[in-house]
Design an enzyme around this catalytic site. Structure first.
Site, PDB file in Angstrom:
ATOM      1  N   ASP A 212       0.891  -1.538   0.186  1.00 28.18           N
ATOM      2  CA  ASP A 212      -0.192   0.305   0.332  1.00 28.18           C
ATOM      3  C   ASP A 212       0.757   1.429  -0.274  1.00 28.18           C
ATOM      4  OD1 ASP A 212       0.891   0.065   2.594  1.00 28.18           O
ATOM      5  OD2 ASP A 212      -1.039   0.048   3.839  1.00 28.18           O
ATOM      6  N   HIS A 213       2.181   1.011   0.732  1.00 32.85           N
ATOM      7  CA  HIS A 213       2.916   2.362   0.034  1.00 32.85           C
ATOM      8  C   HIS A 213       3.134   2.666  -1.156  1.00 32.85           C
ATOM      9  CE1 HIS A 213       2.324   1.761   4.624  1.00 32.85           C
ATOM     10  NE2 HIS A 213       3.020   2.890   5.346  1.00 32.85           N
TER      11      HIS A 213
ATOM     12  N   ASP B 224       4.610  -1.438  10.946  1.00 37.20           N
ATOM     13  CA  ASP B 224       3.664   0.086  10.833  1.00 37.20           C
ATOM     14  C   ASP B 224       3.194   0.635  11.887  1.00 37.20           C
ATOM     15  OD1 ASP B 224       2.733   2.265   8.211  1.00 37.20           O
ATOM     16  OD2 ASP B 224       1.494   2.242  10.038  1.00 37.20           O
TER      17      ASP B 224
ATOM     18  N   ARG C  45      -0.268  13.036  10.461  1.00 37.76           N
ATOM     19  CA  ARG C  45       0.731  13.747  10.524  1.00 37.76           C
ATOM     20  C   ARG C  45       1.526  15.177   9.067  1.00 37.76           C
ATOM     21  NH1 ARG C  45       4.121   7.467  11.176  1.00 37.76           N
ATOM     22  NH2 ARG C  45       3.068   7.699  13.696  1.00 37.76           N
TER      23      ARG C  45
ATOM     24  N   SER D 299       7.205   7.038  13.004  1.00 38.74           N
ATOM     25  CA  SER D 299       6.780   5.772  12.310  1.00 38.74           C
ATOM     26  C   SER D 299       7.717   4.951  13.177  1.00 38.74           C
ATOM     27  CB  SER D 299       7.536   5.781  10.892  1.00 38.74           C
ATOM     28  OG  SER D 299       7.919   5.393  10.129  1.00 38.74           O
TER      29      SER D 299
ATOM     30  N   ARG E 132       9.399   3.132  11.314  1.00 38.64           N
ATOM     31  CA  ARG E 132      10.659   2.186  10.535  1.00 38.64           C
ATOM     32  C   ARG E 132      11.678   1.926  11.358  1.00 38.64           C
ATOM     33  NH1 ARG E 132       9.932   8.084   7.533  1.00 38.64           N
ATOM     34  NH2 ARG E 132       8.291   7.661   7.374  1.00 38.64           N
TER      35      ARG E 132
HETATM   36  C1  MIC Z   1       4.289   6.954   8.276  1.00 38.53           C
HETATM   37  O1  MIC Z   1       2.473   6.711   9.099  1.00 38.53           O
HETATM   38  O2  MIC Z   1       5.206   6.880   8.951  1.00 38.53           O
HETATM   39  C2  MIC Z   1       4.910   5.324   7.171  1.00 38.53           C
HETATM   40  C3  MIC Z   1       4.974   5.537   6.237  1.00 38.53           C
HETATM   41  O3  MIC Z   1       3.202   4.635   7.707  1.00 38.53           O
HETATM   42  C4  MIC Z   1       5.418   4.291   8.777  1.00 38.53           C
HETATM   43  C5  MIC Z   1       6.352   2.776   8.216  1.00 38.53           C
HETATM   44  C6  MIC Z   1       6.772   3.193   7.256  1.00 38.53           C
HETATM   45  O4  MIC Z   1       8.125   3.521   7.530  1.00 38.53           O
HETATM   46  O5  MIC Z   1       6.882   2.446   6.609  1.00 38.53           O
HETATM   47  C7  MIC Z   1       4.639   4.513  10.336  1.00 38.53           C
HETATM   48  O6  MIC Z   1       3.382   4.583  10.629  1.00 38.53           O
HETATM   49  O7  MIC Z   1       5.378   2.998  10.626  1.00 38.53           O
HETATM   50 FE1  SF4 Z   2      -0.040   4.994   4.597  1.00 36.59          FE
HETATM   51 FE2  SF4 Z   2       1.003   5.516   7.020  1.00 36.59          FE
HETATM   52 FE3  SF4 Z   2       0.215   7.099   5.885  1.00 36.59          FE
HETATM   53 FE4  SF4 Z   2      -1.282   5.760   7.456  1.00 36.59          FE
HETATM   54  S1  SF4 Z   2       0.192   6.809   8.036  1.00 36.59           S
HETATM   55  S2  SF4 Z   2      -2.076   6.360   5.698  1.00 36.59           S
HETATM   56  S3  SF4 Z   2      -0.071   3.566   7.053  1.00 36.59           S
HETATM   57  S4  SF4 Z   2       1.976   6.264   4.594  1.00 36.59           S
END
Ligand code: MIC
Ligand code: SF4
Length: 645
Positions: free
Chosen positions: A64-65, A119, A379, A535, A537
């Site tokens: 999905d990313h 995630d 965010r 995140s 990550r």
């Molecule tokens: C995000 O919202 O920052 C992400 C991308 O979903 C991350 C995961 C990632 O960095 O792959 C998260 O929230 O954990």
């Molecule tokens: Fe995707 Fe993270 Fe954004 Fe949710 S917050 S939509 S998991 S990138």
């Protein structure tokens, strides 16, 4: 003494430790999820552990990313993850099927079960009464292999909801109000439990908006009870059989209590650049906008989209505004197509995006220079949108849609009467994009498809006897993982290639950091409070590992990032006196004499010598029995390999 809902689920899953606040506990994990940006690493780590098939009740690999595919890398990752899923016993959610948290809620979540996901927004599942927690990829890999997941036994915060939301005031405004009160670090080490009469007025997707954005509080998780509303949702998803009623005991004891009268809430917005910089429309005043983005795992459910379509119907998006809409899942998009709402959106001039994370992670739709963008996401960290000086405001779908029409931040209550938006009796069910794994007899023959961009896990080494290294970077408070390891369309395709992605480490703060750290060979990072928020990550730990970072010394850590540092074999240290932060300058040489012996002996109070200015700085190195062994081994992968031997 009665139990909270969290304590009930924890005690039913406890495999190590006792439910004593602040101590480490190990819990059994029923379900796992991964997404593609963290998934490739998680499956490389799972492979390295040598377990042939997942040992959970349900594990799902979502794409999905990284769906932009502006080069071979993302598509290669999708094929790799798909083949791993098939071989190792996971369901595979194909690109286009939707955002992991939305799809998991619809098709797999079960009240009372434990879920961890690579995630940070995995707590979305708390909307269904699951204990759902975000974790690093390696922790998820271990759980897939049947290992326990370790957390600090959380404090429990009771949020009692009374009353009922006024028309056009949304679930998003509830969580924005919680963020306003508790701030982005107010939830660290806590689970937020919702209860009270007001809960009954909220549907599961609304509850999921609230638990989703509990991640922005830094909370371990957020959870709602499982009640008749939960049953209605599961019935409409044709999964009523998995429903069980769940709630805290009447006499449960909480660590903190907050009361929110839903009827007093007004539409709110989180202003740049932090989700807790929350203000009312009045406080913000007149704000001309350039862009509106609707979607993300926070606000992309069918009901959210139907409200948006209702507001847009028969109107035109303001000429100065670009409106994009990404429905959260194929189920949502399908139903919007069936019920005519999609046509209303298109007709009004919305730019329809595929069901994926998209602009939320900087995958397209970056705003114009200094552009003001209203987003229904979770965010608004600086630079995350892909435009360095973009000004992002987080709002409800209702506020976003009406503002897209007027061209200004607009209070949706100006829309007048609000029709009822009930949950559908049945959702359209078609799981054709959820590919089941190969059977046990066929799994041997499944070939893992590996692209050239997929590089192995970086080299690790056991903890050194003594660390003597310069401070390669000094940063301030509230550093997010988007600072440490930025995402976006250019960098995300490198998630499977740690050497390449490391070149972008801390790019938002200091572009010269990677070269400097590499040249220093070994180094230490110094930071302020809530270091590593955001995140899950693990790349925010793996890139520093690759660049030779041996320790991170800060005023305080965010939970998942601290765990990721330990998993990567990087020592997490905190100042005893926060004012000592001023005694270190970038470039100073720091010494942790006999650090290995100190860790072996379980010493928590250590001294860092600043060799450059001669000061002695007391620091805390708080490791438990297990995390101590992980540090000594050089990280969780080495530790797990030793354990499996
Ligand atoms: C995000 O919202 O920052 C992400 C991308 O979903 C991350 C995961 C990632 O960095 O792959 C998260 O929230 O954990
Ligand atoms: Fe995707 Fe993270 Fe954004 Fe949710 S917050 S939509 S998991 S990138």
């Amino acid at each position: 003494m009665g139990l909270t809902l969290t304590e009930k689920i924890l005690s039913a899953h406890l495999v190590e430790g006792e439910l004593i606040r602040g101590t480490e506990i190990g819990i059994r994990i029923d379900q796992t999820l991964t997404q593609d940006a963290t998934g490739t690493m998680a499956y490389l780590e799972f492979e390295a552990m040598g377990v042939p098939r997942v040992r959970t009740e349900r594990s799902v690999a979502y794409i999905d990313h990284n769906t932009l595919q502006n080069g071979f890398e993302n598509a290669d990752d999708h094929r790799f993850i798909g083949s791993c899923a098939k071989k190792h016993g996971l369901f595979f959610s194909r690109p286009g099927n939707g955002i992991c948290h939305q799809v998991h809620l619809e098709r797999y979540g079960i009240p009372g079960k434990t879920l961890i996901g690579s995630d940070s927004h995995t707590p979305t599942g708390g909307g269904l009464g699951m204990l759902a927690i975000g974790a690093g990829g390696l922790d998820v890999a271990v759980a897939m292999g049947g290992g326990a997941y370790y957390i600090t036994c959380p404090k429990i915060v009771k949020v009692e909801l009374t009353g009922k939301l006024s028309p056009w005031v949304a679930a998003k405004d509830v969580i924005l109000e919680v963020l306003r009160r508790m701030t982005v670090k107010g939830g660290v080490g806590k689970v937020i439990e919702y209860c009270g009469e007001g809960v009954k007025t909220l549907t599961v997707p609304e509850r999921a908006t609230i638990t989703n954005m509990g991640a922005e509080l830094g909370a371990t998780s957020s959870i709602f009870p499982s009640d008749e509303m939960t049953r209605d949702f599961l019935r409409a998803q044709q999964r009523e059989d998995v429903w069980t009623p769940l709630a805290a005991d009447e006499d449960a004891v909480y660590d903190e209590c907050i009361t929110i009268d839903l009827s007093t809430l007004v539409p709110l917005a989180a202003c740049p650049h932090s989700p807790d910089n929350v203000k009312s429309m009045e406080e913000i005043g007149t704000l001309k906008i350039d862009q509106v983005c609707i979607g993300s795992c926070t606000n992309s459910s069918l009901l959210d989209m139907m409200k948006v379509a209702h507001i847009l119907k028969g109107k035109t998006v303001h000429p100065d505004v670009s409106l994009s809409i990404a429905p959260g899942s194929k189920q949502v998009l399908n139903m919007l197509a069936e019920n005519g709402c999609l046509a209303d959106m298109i007709d009004a001039g919305a730019r329809i995006l595929e069901s994926a994370c998209g602009p939320c992670i900087g995958m397209g739709q970056s705003p114009n220079s200094a552009g003001i963008s209203l987003r229904t996401f979770n965010r608004n960290f600086e630079g995350r949108s892909g435009t360095k000086d973009g000004q992002i405001y987080l709002v409800s779908p209702e506020t976003a849609a009406v503002s897209a029409l007027t061209g200004y931040l607009t209070d949706p209550r100006t829309l007048g009467d609000m029709p009822a938006f009930p949950l559908p009796e049945v959702f359209t069910i078609n799981d054709n994009m959820l590919t089941p794994p190969a059977s046990e007899s066929e799994m041997e023959d499944v070939e893992i498809l590996r692209g050239p961009n997929i590089k192995p896990y970086p080299d690790t080494a056991p903890l050194l006897e003594t660390i003597e290294a310069p401070c390669s970077l000094k940063v301030g408070d509230n550093i997010t993982t988007d600072h440490i390891m930025p995402a976006g369309a250019k960098i995300l395709p490198l998630r499977s290639n740690i050497p390449a992605i490391s070149q972008h480490c801390f790019a938002v703060c200091d572009e010269t950091f990677p070269a400097r750290a590499k040249e220093m060979g070994q180094s230490i990072i110094v930071g302020g409070t809530n270091y590593g928020q955001g995140s899950s990550r693990e790349h925010a730990a793996l890139a520093p590992l690759y660049l030779g970072v041996k320790a991170v010394l800060v005023k305080s850590f965010a939970r998942i990032h601290r765990a990721n540092l330990i998993n990567a074999g990087i020592l997490p240290l905190t100042f005893v006196n926060e004012s000592d932060y001023d005694k270190i300058a970038q470039g100073d040489v720091l010494v942790l004499d006999g650090i290995r012996k100190s860790v072996e002996e379980g010493k928590t109070e250590l001294t860092v010598l600043n060799k450059t200015n001669g000061t002695q700085i007391p620091v805390l190195c708080e490791l438990t029995g297990r995390t101590k062994d992980i540090m000594l081994a050089g990280g969780l992968l080495d530790y797990t390999r030793e354990q499996l031997k």
